[in-house]
Write a protein that holds these residues in place. Structure first.
Motif, mmCIF file in Angstrom:
data_model
loop_
_atom_site.group_PDB
_atom_site.id
_atom_site.type_symbol
_atom_site.label_atom_id
_atom_site.label_comp_id
_atom_site.label_asym_id
_atom_site.label_seq_id
_atom_site.Cartn_x
_atom_site.Cartn_y
_atom_site.Cartn_z
ATOM 1 N N ALA A 9 26.207 40.726 2.837
ATOM 2 C CA ALA A 9 25.240 40.445 3.906
ATOM 3 C C ALA A 9 24.340 41.653 4.086
ATOM 4 O O ALA A 9 24.804 42.801 4.074
ATOM 5 N N VAL A 10 23.049 41.401 4.234
ATOM 6 C CA VAL A 10 22.076 42.432 4.583
ATOM 7 C C VAL A 10 21.583 42.115 5.986
ATOM 8 O O VAL A 10 21.075 41.011 6.240
ATOM 9 N N VAL A 11 21.745 43.046 6.898
ATOM 10 C CA VAL A 11 21.345 42.845 8.288
ATOM 11 C C VAL A 11 20.023 43.570 8.521
ATOM 12 O O VAL A 11 19.950 44.801 8.433
ATOM 13 N N GLY A 12 18.974 42.795 8.774
ATOM 14 C CA GLY A 12 17.640 43.348 8.980
ATOM 15 C C GLY A 12 16.684 42.844 7.923
ATOM 16 O O GLY A 12 16.916 43.032 6.727
ATOM 17 N N GLY A 13 15.605 42.200 8.357
ATOM 18 C CA GLY A 13 14.665 41.590 7.434
ATOM 19 C C GLY A 13 13.333 42.284 7.354
ATOM 20 O O GLY A 13 12.302 41.633 7.137
ATOM 21 N N GLY A 14 13.323 43.619 7.501
ATOM 22 C CA GLY A 14 12.113 44.388 7.242
ATOM 23 C C GLY A 14 11.983 44.668 5.752
ATOM 24 O O GLY A 14 12.726 44.121 4.928
ATOM 25 N N MET A 15 11.058 45.534 5.368
ATOM 26 C CA MET A 15 10.862 45.826 3.953
ATOM 27 C C MET A 15 12.105 46.440 3.319
ATOM 28 O O MET A 15 12.399 46.176 2.150
ATOM 29 N N THR A 255 20.714 47.549 7.918
ATOM 30 C CA THR A 255 19.472 48.312 7.706
ATOM 31 C C THR A 255 18.674 48.512 8.989
ATOM 32 O O THR A 255 17.594 49.096 8.956
ATOM 33 N N VAL A 256 19.182 48.037 10.113
ATOM 34 C CA VAL A 256 18.461 48.177 11.381
ATOM 35 C C VAL A 256 18.627 49.601 11.908
ATOM 36 O O VAL A 256 19.522 50.337 11.473
ATOM 37 N N PRO A 257 17.787 50.055 12.857
ATOM 38 C CA PRO A 257 17.894 51.422 13.384
ATOM 39 C C PRO A 257 19.281 51.709 13.955
ATOM 40 O O PRO A 257 19.987 50.804 14.431
ATOM 41 N N SER A 258 19.646 52.974 13.938
ATOM 42 C CA SER A 258 20.997 53.369 14.347
ATOM 43 C C SER A 258 21.390 52.917 15.746
ATOM 44 O O SER A 258 22.523 52.465 15.950
ATOM 45 N N VAL A 376 -1.070 43.673 21.318
ATOM 46 C CA VAL A 376 -0.212 44.841 21.466
ATOM 47 C C VAL A 376 1.067 44.636 20.664
ATOM 48 O O VAL A 376 1.773 43.641 20.848
ATOM 49 N N ALA A 377 1.343 45.552 19.769
ATOM 50 C CA ALA A 377 2.608 45.573 19.033
ATOM 51 C C ALA A 377 3.435 46.753 19.528
ATOM 52 O O ALA A 377 2.884 47.809 19.869
ATOM 53 N N ARG A 378 4.741 46.571 19.567
ATOM 54 C CA ARG A 378 5.647 47.627 20.028
ATOM 55 C C ARG A 378 6.816 47.750 19.065
ATOM 56 O O ARG A 378 7.256 46.761 18.497
ATOM 57 N N ALA A 379 7.312 48.967 18.942
ATOM 58 C CA ALA A 379 8.568 49.190 18.211
ATOM 59 C C ALA A 379 9.267 50.359 18.891
ATOM 60 O O ALA A 379 8.708 51.449 18.987
ATOM 61 N N ARG A 380 10.465 50.112 19.375
ATOM 62 C CA ARG A 380 11.184 51.161 20.109
ATOM 63 C C ARG A 380 11.766 52.205 19.163
ATOM 64 O O ARG A 380 11.900 53.390 19.530
ATOM 65 N N HIS A 381 12.122 51.795 17.958
ATOM 66 C CA HIS A 381 12.750 52.705 16.996
ATOM 67 C C HIS A 381 11.973 52.667 15.685
ATOM 68 O O HIS A 381 12.394 52.047 14.714
ATOM 69 N N VAL A 382 10.812 53.326 15.668
ATOM 70 C CA VAL A 382 9.996 53.353 14.450
ATOM 71 C C VAL A 382 10.698 54.157 13.364
ATOM 72 O O VAL A 382 10.823 53.720 12.219
ATOM 73 N N ALA A 383 11.146 55.352 13.715
ATOM 74 C CA ALA A 383 11.809 56.229 12.745
ATOM 75 C C ALA A 383 12.503 57.348 13.497
ATOM 76 O O ALA A 383 12.163 57.656 14.645
ATOM 77 N N ALA A 384 13.477 57.947 12.827
ATOM 78 C CA ALA A 384 14.130 59.126 13.385
ATOM 79 C C ALA A 384 13.252 60.343 13.124
ATOM 80 O O ALA A 384 12.682 60.494 12.042
ATOM 81 N N VAL A 385 13.130 61.209 14.113
ATOM 82 C CA VAL A 385 12.311 62.415 13.988
ATOM 83 C C VAL A 385 13.033 63.418 13.091
ATOM 84 O O VAL A 385 14.243 63.635 13.221
ATOM 85 N N ALA A 386 12.282 64.022 12.164
ATOM 86 C CA ALA A 386 12.848 65.034 11.261
ATOM 87 C C ALA A 386 13.024 66.340 12.022
ATOM 88 O O ALA A 386 12.167 67.223 11.994
ATOM 89 N N THR A 387 14.127 66.446 12.726
ATOM 90 C CA THR A 387 14.414 67.611 13.555
ATOM 91 C C THR A 387 14.939 68.764 12.693
ATOM 92 O O THR A 387 15.131 68.628 11.484
ATOM 93 N N LEU A 388 15.195 69.907 13.316
ATOM 94 C CA LEU A 388 15.712 71.063 12.591
ATOM 95 C C LEU A 388 17.035 70.717 11.905
ATOM 96 O O LEU A 388 17.906 70.075 12.501
ATOM 97 N N SER A 409 16.210 53.583 7.917
ATOM 98 C CA SER A 409 15.133 54.530 7.641
ATOM 99 C C SER A 409 15.501 55.972 7.976
ATOM 100 O O SER A 409 14.862 56.908 7.476
ATOM 101 N N ALA A 410 16.546 56.171 8.791
ATOM 102 C CA ALA A 410 16.982 57.534 9.090
ATOM 103 C C ALA A 410 17.479 58.245 7.838
ATOM 104 O O ALA A 410 17.507 59.479 7.780
ATOM 105 N N GLN A 411 17.879 57.487 6.820
ATOM 106 C CA GLN A 411 18.374 58.075 5.586
ATOM 107 C C GLN A 411 17.236 58.592 4.697
ATOM 108 O O GLN A 411 17.502 59.200 3.653
ATOM 109 N N ILE A 412 15.995 58.329 5.083
ATOM 110 C CA ILE A 412 14.850 58.827 4.317
ATOM 111 C C ILE A 412 14.559 60.248 4.786
ATOM 112 O O ILE A 412 14.040 60.468 5.883
ATOM 113 N N ILE A 413 14.895 61.223 3.976
ATOM 114 C CA ILE A 413 14.751 62.628 4.360
ATOM 115 C C ILE A 413 13.313 63.074 4.112
ATOM 116 O O ILE A 413 12.704 62.739 3.098
#
Length: 435
Positions: A9-15, A255-258, A376-388, A409-413
């Protein structure tokens, strides 16, 4: 589900989820894809504007985007690609200035010649660095001030960072701006380094339709409008509970946001949960405005005036053939915010009342009668910020629950938030899940 094929099963139907489902199906897995929304696409889904269809959020393809370009060829869409040279503007609160080549940078009034020389060195150095991992140890602000100087950071770099990170600028590492430099420097062609961008005729709706057809041809079961409420260990398999019933699979890839994943995945270790919870997500409110007339004729307009209520202007019709847009002009007014920002819960009318005056102020030749549609389009969790030290704190893809994987997408460094990176992540996820 058939015979002895591995059921996944793949959870999340984005790209990410769609491309991952395709790769798994190509490896002879029996795949089911769950998407909570009524339609597929996620951040690449579309709006219907006054008789036309185009992307809810702004997307472009660059010549170096090898992964999305390979996928488009695979889907038979290579001939649907259209390329064009775009322009960039800079708004300082009073005037619009072009910002497209070396000559424009030299003429830019907000910086002196020393500032401009240091800025040029900063960009050339950032483009030459091949691995941004070491830059995770320093903040974006510190690195940019060191190379470009404080004045250039405040006048130029901070607006660029705001255009992608909003209020999360202060948390970003230098690896983020390095990734942005790499991507946008790669988009510039020729001796004058003008930007070359591309799009698919019909927008990402065309791409999503082609992906869905290919998945159906490979007998992938697609469940839209069917939110997943629980994922748990099931004695040698993984159970998935949805509004339509429960299912059992050999493996499940979320595959959905954390924050969403943590709300449905059971049985994770405390350390796993803590790593997901530590991710700092940003959201976005992104109005799209269909207009009778153009704005500044630039694809991208950076904004240094903090009183403007959005972080940049994307004039999509400066790139896209207006026949694709019913002869009209289309612009996006993204406002990037922390995922807890109250504007994410504001009504469309409230968002319009807050943001539209800024557009009319920037482009005084435009008035309300020129606006055909405002969505108006909204997304609460677009991506994780590349913090220190971002990569060292990432949660593992594999989990304590056998057969359960969380790959989002958080796995994309060192991400620059492109669809190309998402497709690359899906390709890598398939290999890891089947390893």
């Amino acid at each position: 589900m058939p015979g002895n094929r591995t059921t996944i099963a793949v959870v999340g139907g984005g790209m990410l989820g769609l491309t991952l489902a395709l790769r798994l199906a190509q490896r002879d897995c029996a795949v089911t894809l769950f998407e909570s929304a009524p339609s597929l696409g996620g951040l690449t889904a579309s709006h219907h504007y006054n008789g036309i269809t185009w992307d809810r959020f702004y997307h472009v393809i660059e010549a170096g985007d090898e992964h999305i370009l390979a996928l488009l060829r695979e889907l038979g869409l290579a001939d649907e690609l259209v390329w064009g040279v775009t322009k960039t503007n800079f708004f300082d609160g009073e005037s619009l200035y072009p910002l497209n080549d070396v000559i424009d940078y030299v003429r830019l009034p907000v910086l002196n010649m020393l500032d401009k020389a240091r800025l040029g060195l900063n960009i050339v150095y950032g483009a030459a660095v091949r691995d941004g991992l070491a830059l995770e140890a320093i903040s974006a602000e510190q690195w940019l001030v060191r190379w470009s100087g404080r004045r250039t950071f405040e006048k130029l770099w901070r607006p660029l960072l705001r255009s992608k990170l909003g209020e999360n600028v202060e948390y970003a590492s230098a690896a983020f701006i390095w990734a942005v430099i790499q991507r946008f420097y790669g988009a510039r062609q020729g001796s004058r380094k003008t930007e070359l961008f591309g799009y698919v005729r019909g927008g990402y709706a065309h791409v999503i339709d082609a992906l869905a057809r290919e998945l159906e041809n490979r007998r992938v079961r697609i469940e839209t409008g069917n939110p997943v409420s629980r994922i748990a260990d099931d004695h040698g398999g993984v159970s998935v509970a949805t509004s339509a019933g429960s299912y059992r699979f050999d493996r499940v890839v979320v595959t959905v946001p954390s924050p969403v994943a943590m709300s449905v995945c059971e049985g994770l270790a405390a350390e796993e949960i803590a790593r997901h919870d530590a991710l700092r997500y940003q959201g976005v409110v992104c109005p799209s405005v269909l207009l009778k007339r153009p704005l500044g004729d630039a694809y991208l307009t950076y904004i240094t005036d903090d009183s403007i209520p959005f972080t940049t202007v994307i004039e999509m019709s400066s790139l896209v053939d207006r026949r694709q847009l019913g002869g009209n002009h289309l612009a996006y007014l993204p406002k990037y915010v922390p995922s807890t920002h109250p504007i994410l819960d504001a009504s469309d009318d409230d968002v319009k009342a807050r943001l539209l005056p800024g557009l009319l102020r920037m482009f005084p030749d435009v008035d309300a009668s020129d606006i055909i549609d405002f969505r108006v389009a909204r997304a609460r969790h677009v991506a994780a910020v590349a913090t220190l030290n971002y990569s060292s704190g990432l949660p593992s893809v594999t989990t304590r629950v056998p057969g359960l994987y969380i790959y989002n997408s958080a796995q994309i460094i060192n991400a620059s938030l492109s669809v190309n990176e998402t497709v690359d992540a899906a390709n890598r996820a398939a290999e890891q899940v089947l390893a």
